[in-house]
Motif scaffolding. Structure first.
Motif, PDB file in Angstrom:
ATOM      1  N   HIS A  67       0.826  -1.216   0.000  1.00 25.70           N
ATOM      2  CA  HIS A  67       0.000   0.000   0.000  1.00 25.70           C
ATOM      3  C   HIS A  67       0.860   1.267   0.000  1.00 25.70           C
ATOM      4  CE1 HIS A  67      -2.900   3.018   1.307  1.00 25.70           C
ATOM      5  NE2 HIS A  67      -2.182   3.227   2.397  1.00 25.70           N
ATOM      6  N   SER A  97      -6.441   2.007  -0.050  1.00 28.13           N
ATOM      7  CA  SER A  97      -7.018   1.843   1.288  1.00 28.13           C
ATOM      8  C   SER A  97      -8.430   2.409   1.339  1.00 28.13           C
ATOM      9  CB  SER A  97      -6.132   2.530   2.331  1.00 28.13           C
ATOM     10  OG  SER A  97      -5.872   3.882   1.958  1.00 28.13           O
ATOM     11  N   HIS A 167       3.362   9.581   4.934  1.00 25.96           N
ATOM     12  CA  HIS A 167       2.385   8.498   4.903  1.00 25.96           C
ATOM     13  C   HIS A 167       3.068   7.167   5.206  1.00 25.96           C
ATOM     14  CE1 HIS A 167       0.358   5.298   2.451  1.00 25.96           C
ATOM     15  NE2 HIS A 167      -0.656   5.698   3.183  1.00 25.96           N
ATOM     16  N   HIS A 171       2.653   4.283   8.302  1.00 24.22           N
ATOM     17  CA  HIS A 171       2.494   2.835   8.151  1.00 24.22           C
ATOM     18  C   HIS A 171       3.635   2.062   8.805  1.00 24.22           C
ATOM     19  CE1 HIS A 171      -1.194   2.312   5.819  1.00 24.22           C
ATOM     20  NE2 HIS A 171      -0.941   3.530   5.374  1.00 24.22           N
TER      21      HIS A 171
END
Ligand SMILES: [Fe+2]
Length: 454
Positions: A67, A97, A167, A171
């Motif tokens: 992702h 997502s 980002h 994660h």
């Protein structure tokens, strides 16, 4: 370009996480460093660890590493790399997502059902994305269709890359919190990384006594991000905010203090709880923080270093906003608002503390963290629940298009947490950072700092 790690020959006991620089210079260097840290966090894993999803909030490690590549592919490479061709067109469906404007996506609840593409396939996807991203970032390929705010084509692309790196750092924290829950659900309780030998004496370190109260005067203060440097859109605009006089605790609530709450019937006294919190206590059978177990009268905590005795002067961790609120009420105090936290923390200087790079992945006692401005443990131990609902600051406007879905659409039924945790990368922590989760959330490294009216 970093090579994809192999994982078949690794065990949790034999792995050591590779060092990754915290603040490299150019955007290309920073890209390499952030991507390498993701790979480093996966080094202790074996193939079987990558696919499991144990509850609603958890995603498989394989999904995280795919992702984060999807994010760069979707928001940087597809619009801005001339003639870009995806490695596999199906990945845009599998690894989106929640970006509705970016197209249809696979059901979140079924992420654990996806055994193909394989782990090797998603590492090849990472390499494919890295090759193209670094061609852009090193200038080997000139970006197309950019929209720089200063008339420079590179500006807009660089802003997207910076967002993609932040980002990915979010994660990275989720990789750790999710694999912790996956290992917890396994009866043999695997060890992610053994506790460092230098840490052996820290199981029951000497604490610093009762917390002190730091007084903050009444006033109209400025909060929120308004300067240079990266911040998420939800951190601004910077604006004025009135605060009545208040006091805030010099350190986090400890396990010893939380054990006293438990011993005083904290989980059995409805008068201490918000109504929804009491419902959660009853429905889910809460009687201690997540990952705690009572063995023969002694409490243990499952950590990424294995199961350890609950250390009295370490911060209590893995509590929900409901538990934080009930503890505060039992203490005769309350949680700080996010504005109070930020105003108090502003005096403490730049973020410091035991971040993920310390490789402890577990909060430490107050002596481990900074004491700037009289406040300890602001960053790098546990995120701190606040009494503030996650709502837009005055004048907040999300970006147009799918990228505007990043934060703004979640401003409902969530509570703000401030600081950073032992799973947060050092360069990701900021004074104005607004983390947010629903009130019952416990799988994050979340703890308690008390406040009170003056
Ligand atoms: Fe994401």
């Amino acid at each position: 370009m970093s090579a994809s790690p192999t994982t078949t020959d690794r065990t949790a006991e034999s792995s050591a996480l590779h060092a990754v620089p915290a603040h490299p210079g150019t955007l290309a260097e920073r890209y390499r460093a952030v991507r390498a840290w993701t790979n480093a966090l996966c080094e202790p894993l074996v193939i079987e660890d990558y696919v499991v999803r144990t509850m609603t909030d958890v995603s498989p490690t394989k999904w995280h590493i795919a992702h984060t590549s999807w994010f760069f592919e979707t928001f940087v490479l597809t619009p801005h790399f001339p003639g870009y061709r995806p490695l596999d067109a199906r990945y845009s469906y599998l690894f989106n997502s929640y970006y509705v404007q970016a197209g249809e996506r696979h059901c979140r609840a079924q992420r654990g059902f996806v055994t193909r593409p394989t782990v090797a396939d998603v590492y090849a996807y990472r390499v494919h994305v890295d090759e193209h991203m670094l061609a852009l970032l090193t200038g080997a390929v000139r970006a197309a269709n950019a929209f720089g705010q200063n008339g420079d084509d590179a500006d807009g692309v660089h802003a997207l890359v910076e967002l993609g790196l932040n980002h990915e750092q979010q994660h990275q924290e989720l990789i750790l919190t999710d694999i912790k829950h996956v290992f917890w659900m396994n009866p043999v309780r695997p060890v992610y990384v053994p506790r460092d030998a230098s840490d052996a004496g820290r199981a029951t370190p000497v604490g610093d006594g009762p917390p002190r109260w730091i007084d903050v005067a009444e006033g109209v203060y400025e909060i929120g991000h308004g300067g240079r440097g990266f911040a998420f859109d939800n951190e601004g605009p910077r604006h004025r905010h009135y605060l009545a006089p208040f006091r805030i605790a010099s350190r986090l609530v400890t396990n010893a203090e939380y054990l006293a709450f438990m011993a005083d019937g904290g989980y059995r006294r409805a008068e201490l709880w918000l109504s929804a919190g009491w419902d959660a206590v009853r429905a889910d059978g809460w009687e201690a923080p997540l990952y705690w177990e009572n063995e023969g009268g002694e409490w243990t905590a499952f950590t990424l270093n294995g199961t350890v005795p609950v250390a009295p002067d370490e911060p209590v961790c893995h509590v929900s906003c409901f538990e934080a609120d009930a503890f505060a009420r039992w203490s005769g105090a309350r949680l700080p608002t996010e504005a109070e936290w930020e105003v108090a923390a502003a005096a403490a200087g730049p973020p410091a503390g035991p971040f993920a790079e310390s490789r402890r992945f577990h909060p430490g006692p107050p002596g481990d963290a900074q004491a700037g401005g009289g406040l300890r443990q602001l960053y790098g131990d546990v995120w701190q629940w606040t009494a503030s609902q996650y709502t837009p600051y005055p004048g907040f406007r999300p970006a147009s298009g799918a990228i505007g879905e990043y934060n703004g659409k979640f401003m409902c039924d969530q509570w703000v947490l401030r600081g950073a945790s032992c799973a947060t990368p050092r360069s990701h922590a900021r004074l104005t950072y607004r983390n947010f989760f629903p009130a019952p959330t416990r799988w994050q490294f979340s703890g308690i700092r008390l406040a009170a009216d003056a």
